[in-house]
Write a protein that holds these residues in place. Sequence first.
Motif, PDB file in Angstrom:
ATOM      1  N   PHE A 273       0.848  -1.259  -0.109  1.00  0.00           N
ATOM      2  CA  PHE A 273      -0.190   0.000  -0.044  1.00  0.00           C
ATOM      3  C   PHE A 273       1.047   1.247   0.046  1.00  0.00           C
ATOM      4  O   PHE A 273       0.523   2.271  -0.630  1.00  0.00           O
ATOM      5  CB  PHE A 273      -0.911   0.188   1.162  1.00  0.00           C
ATOM      6  CG  PHE A 273      -1.765  -1.182   1.245  1.00  0.00           C
ATOM      7  CD1 PHE A 273      -2.764  -1.273   0.350  1.00  0.00           C
ATOM      8  CD2 PHE A 273      -1.335  -2.476   1.973  1.00  0.00           C
ATOM      9  CE1 PHE A 273      -3.838  -2.584   0.442  1.00  0.00           C
ATOM     10  CE2 PHE A 273      -2.181  -3.602   2.083  1.00  0.00           C
ATOM     11  CZ  PHE A 273      -3.158  -3.618   1.221  1.00  0.00           C
ATOM     12  N   ILE A 274       1.893   1.204   0.655  1.00  0.00           N
ATOM     13  CA  ILE A 274       2.859   2.283   0.622  1.00  0.00           C
ATOM     14  C   ILE A 274       3.433   2.377  -0.985  1.00  0.00           C
ATOM     15  O   ILE A 274       3.608   3.729  -1.182  1.00  0.00           O
ATOM     16  CB  ILE A 274       4.033   2.075   1.836  1.00  0.00           C
ATOM     17  CG1 ILE A 274       3.386   2.342   3.097  1.00  0.00           C
ATOM     18  CG2 ILE A 274       5.202   3.194   1.652  1.00  0.00           C
ATOM     19  CD1 ILE A 274       4.293   1.917   4.365  1.00  0.00           C
ATOM     20  N   LYS A 275       3.673   1.449  -1.339  1.00  0.00           N
ATOM     21  CA  LYS A 275       4.423   1.524  -2.758  1.00  0.00           C
ATOM     22  C   LYS A 275       3.458   2.118  -3.643  1.00  0.00           C
ATOM     23  O   LYS A 275       3.663   2.903  -4.471  1.00  0.00           O
ATOM     24  CB  LYS A 275       4.662  -0.030  -3.319  1.00  0.00           C
ATOM     25  CG  LYS A 275       6.088  -0.459  -2.622  1.00  0.00           C
ATOM     26  CD  LYS A 275       6.448  -1.825  -3.198  1.00  0.00           C
ATOM     27  CE  LYS A 275       7.896  -2.092  -2.952  1.00  0.00           C
ATOM     28  NZ  LYS A 275       8.312  -3.413  -3.429  1.00  0.00           N
ATOM     29  N   THR A 276       2.164   1.562  -3.542  1.00  0.00           N
ATOM     30  CA  THR A 276       1.122   2.242  -4.421  1.00  0.00           C
ATOM     31  C   THR A 276       0.921   3.767  -4.161  1.00  0.00           C
ATOM     32  O   THR A 276       0.704   4.324  -5.178  1.00  0.00           O
ATOM     33  CB  THR A 276      -0.098   1.356  -4.200  1.00  0.00           C
ATOM     34  OG1 THR A 276      -0.273  -0.025  -4.513  1.00  0.00           O
ATOM     35  CG2 THR A 276      -1.260   1.935  -4.839  1.00  0.00           C
ATOM     36  N   ILE A 277       0.849   4.195  -3.097  1.00  0.00           N
ATOM     37  CA  ILE A 277       0.627   5.252  -2.772  1.00  0.00           C
ATOM     38  C   ILE A 277       1.695   6.403  -3.377  1.00  0.00           C
ATOM     39  O   ILE A 277       1.463   7.438  -3.773  1.00  0.00           O
ATOM     40  CB  ILE A 277       0.269   5.669  -1.248  1.00  0.00           C
ATOM     41  CG1 ILE A 277      -1.146   5.238  -0.851  1.00  0.00           C
ATOM     42  CG2 ILE A 277       0.168   7.098  -1.078  1.00  0.00           C
ATOM     43  CD1 ILE A 277      -1.488   5.070   0.396  1.00  0.00           C
ATOM     44  N   THR A 278       3.006   5.870  -3.048  1.00  0.00           N
ATOM     45  CA  THR A 278       4.452   6.512  -3.337  1.00  0.00           C
ATOM     46  C   THR A 278       4.103   6.703  -4.933  1.00  0.00           C
ATOM     47  O   THR A 278       4.444   7.546  -5.405  1.00  0.00           O
ATOM     48  CB  THR A 278       5.237   5.763  -2.610  1.00  0.00           C
ATOM     49  OG1 THR A 278       5.315   5.878  -1.502  1.00  0.00           O
ATOM     50  CG2 THR A 278       6.692   6.977  -3.302  1.00  0.00           C
ATOM     51  N   GLU A 279       3.866   5.712  -5.638  1.00  0.00           N
ATOM     52  CA  GLU A 279       4.092   5.483  -7.068  1.00  0.00           C
ATOM     53  C   GLU A 279       3.036   6.641  -7.506  1.00  0.00           C
ATOM     54  O   GLU A 279       3.289   7.269  -8.494  1.00  0.00           O
ATOM     55  CB  GLU A 279       3.622   4.093  -7.384  1.00  0.00           C
ATOM     56  CG  GLU A 279       3.666   4.002  -9.172  1.00  0.00           C
ATOM     57  CD  GLU A 279       3.144   2.627  -9.443  1.00  0.00           C
ATOM     58  OE1 GLU A 279       3.199   2.390 -10.809  1.00  0.00           O
ATOM     59  OE2 GLU A 279       2.888   1.643  -8.494  1.00  0.00           O
ATOM     60  N   LYS A 280       1.799   6.625  -7.002  1.00  0.00           N
ATOM     61  CA  LYS A 280       0.715   7.621  -7.617  1.00  0.00           C
ATOM     62  C   LYS A 280       1.138   8.943  -7.248  1.00  0.00           C
ATOM     63  O   LYS A 280       0.899   9.808  -7.805  1.00  0.00           O
ATOM     64  CB  LYS A 280      -0.524   7.266  -6.817  1.00  0.00           C
ATOM     65  CG  LYS A 280      -1.193   5.950  -7.164  1.00  0.00           C
ATOM     66  CD  LYS A 280      -1.684   5.651  -8.634  1.00  0.00           C
ATOM     67  CE  LYS A 280      -2.257   4.467  -8.784  1.00  0.00           C
ATOM     68  NZ  LYS A 280      -2.439   4.124 -10.279  1.00  0.00           N
ATOM     69  N   ALA A 281       1.808   9.234  -6.099  1.00  0.00           N
ATOM     70  CA  ALA A 281       2.282  10.562  -5.702  1.00  0.00           C
ATOM     71  C   ALA A 281       3.198  11.264  -6.518  1.00  0.00           C
ATOM     72  O   ALA A 281       3.340  12.315  -7.008  1.00  0.00           O
ATOM     73  CB  ALA A 281       2.616  10.628  -4.170  1.00  0.00           C
ATOM     74  N   LEU A 282       4.128  10.152  -6.990  1.00  0.00           N
ATOM     75  CA  LEU A 282       5.214  10.761  -7.700  1.00  0.00           C
ATOM     76  C   LEU A 282       4.724  10.930  -9.224  1.00  0.00           C
ATOM     77  O   LEU A 282       5.247  11.769 -10.234  1.00  0.00           O
ATOM     78  CB  LEU A 282       6.180   9.556  -7.880  1.00  0.00           C
ATOM     79  CG  LEU A 282       7.173   9.478  -6.488  1.00  0.00           C
ATOM     80  CD1 LEU A 282       8.036   8.198  -6.580  1.00  0.00           C
ATOM     81  CD2 LEU A 282       7.999  10.749  -6.399  1.00  0.00           C
ATOM     82  N   LYS A 283       3.811  10.190  -9.555  1.00  0.00           N
ATOM     83  CA  LYS A 283       3.121  10.262 -11.011  1.00  0.00           C
ATOM     84  C   LYS A 283       2.212  11.384 -11.270  1.00  0.00           C
ATOM     85  O   LYS A 283       2.287  12.162 -12.188  1.00  0.00           O
ATOM     86  CB  LYS A 283       2.398   8.821 -11.328  1.00  0.00           C
ATOM     87  CG  LYS A 283       1.987   9.066 -12.782  1.00  0.00           C
ATOM     88  CD  LYS A 283       1.228   7.746 -13.033  1.00  0.00           C
ATOM     89  CE  LYS A 283       0.463   7.608 -14.567  1.00  0.00           C
ATOM     90  NZ  LYS A 283      -0.174   6.261 -14.848  1.00  0.00           N
ATOM     91  N   HIS A 284       1.485  11.677 -10.288  1.00  0.00           N
ATOM     92  CA  HIS A 284       0.259  12.531 -10.204  1.00  0.00           C
ATOM     93  C   HIS A 284       0.694  14.014  -9.594  1.00  0.00           C
ATOM     94  O   HIS A 284       0.124  14.987  -9.707  1.00  0.00           O
ATOM     95  CB  HIS A 284      -0.896  12.034  -9.790  1.00  0.00           C
ATOM     96  CG  HIS A 284      -1.337  10.969 -10.503  1.00  0.00           C
ATOM     97  ND1 HIS A 284      -1.858  11.017 -12.262  1.00  0.00           N
ATOM     98  CD2 HIS A 284      -1.507   9.687 -10.274  1.00  0.00           C
ATOM     99  CE1 HIS A 284      -2.137   9.672 -12.363  1.00  0.00           C
ATOM    100  NE2 HIS A 284      -2.083   8.849 -11.346  1.00  0.00           N
ATOM    101  N   ASN A 285       1.480  13.976  -8.683  1.00  0.00           N
ATOM    102  CA  ASN A 285       1.937  15.089  -8.066  1.00  0.00           C
ATOM    103  C   ASN A 285       0.881  15.338  -7.006  1.00  0.00           C
ATOM    104  O   ASN A 285      -0.352  15.685  -7.487  1.00  0.00           O
ATOM    105  CB  ASN A 285       2.338  16.388  -9.020  1.00  0.00           C
ATOM    106  CG  ASN A 285       3.184  16.178  -9.768  1.00  0.00           C
ATOM    107  OD1 ASN A 285       4.370  15.849  -9.343  1.00  0.00           O
ATOM    108  ND2 ASN A 285       3.211  16.730 -10.862  1.00  0.00           N
TER     109      ASN A 285
END
Length: 257
Positions: free
Chosen positions: A148-160
Amino acid sequence: MTEKPLILVTNDDGINAPGIRTLIRIMNTFGEVVVVAPDSPQSGMGHAITLNSTLYAKQVYIDDGPQKEYSCSGTPADCVKLAIREILDKKPDLCVSGINHGSNSSINVIYSGTMSAAIEAGIEGIPAIGFSLLDYEWHANFENSIPFIKTITEKALKHNIPNDVVLNVNIPNISKEDIKGIKVCRQAKANWVEEFDKRKTPQGKDYYWLTGKFVNLDGGEDTDEWALEHHYVSVVPVQFDLTAHLHIKTLNTWNFK
């Protein structure tokens, strides 16, 4: 080749805490990691900063890396300030704080050193996330939180992450198979009802031990407390502008002139 993002990692449980060691391992899969974290536990420090004592920081070598790590004598907010002003040669692309040993949902965000570190980064214009696991044990099982941390981090880096917003993420202390998903929520209206256990030292001097219970006054199904109780990871967008904008007009009717 796209340059890897620079990620600042910090926490409030101390640089040796199992939670931050897990978070470092996760962030190493995303980019270049620099760690600046307290040299001892700083839970409940809120947004305190060091003003009247000396602040120290030194490079430490706790595991094989490849991250660079610095142990700081100050608070979580101090760690972020020091990282930005003295240790890093450029602004990080992301700051992550945690993984906290225990909840930072609802009113806990006010007291949290974990979230204050993330908020300090947000004040500096750095996208930031605070991660917490609902387990106060030192040897908590953080492995279930990794996907879940990986998913949220990935989305944050992608979408800002939106400007002037920090994400407060809380993860239920259950198996990853039992977590239903990730839910964006509002902060619940809930608080601690404190009591003080009054005791005496052997010399007869009074002292107090803080106790109490957590009370959820919010029946909404769109809150972090509801999400966590129903086995969701909660994500609350937190703003550090504390102005109650809706009430400015009301206060202006008081005719202060």
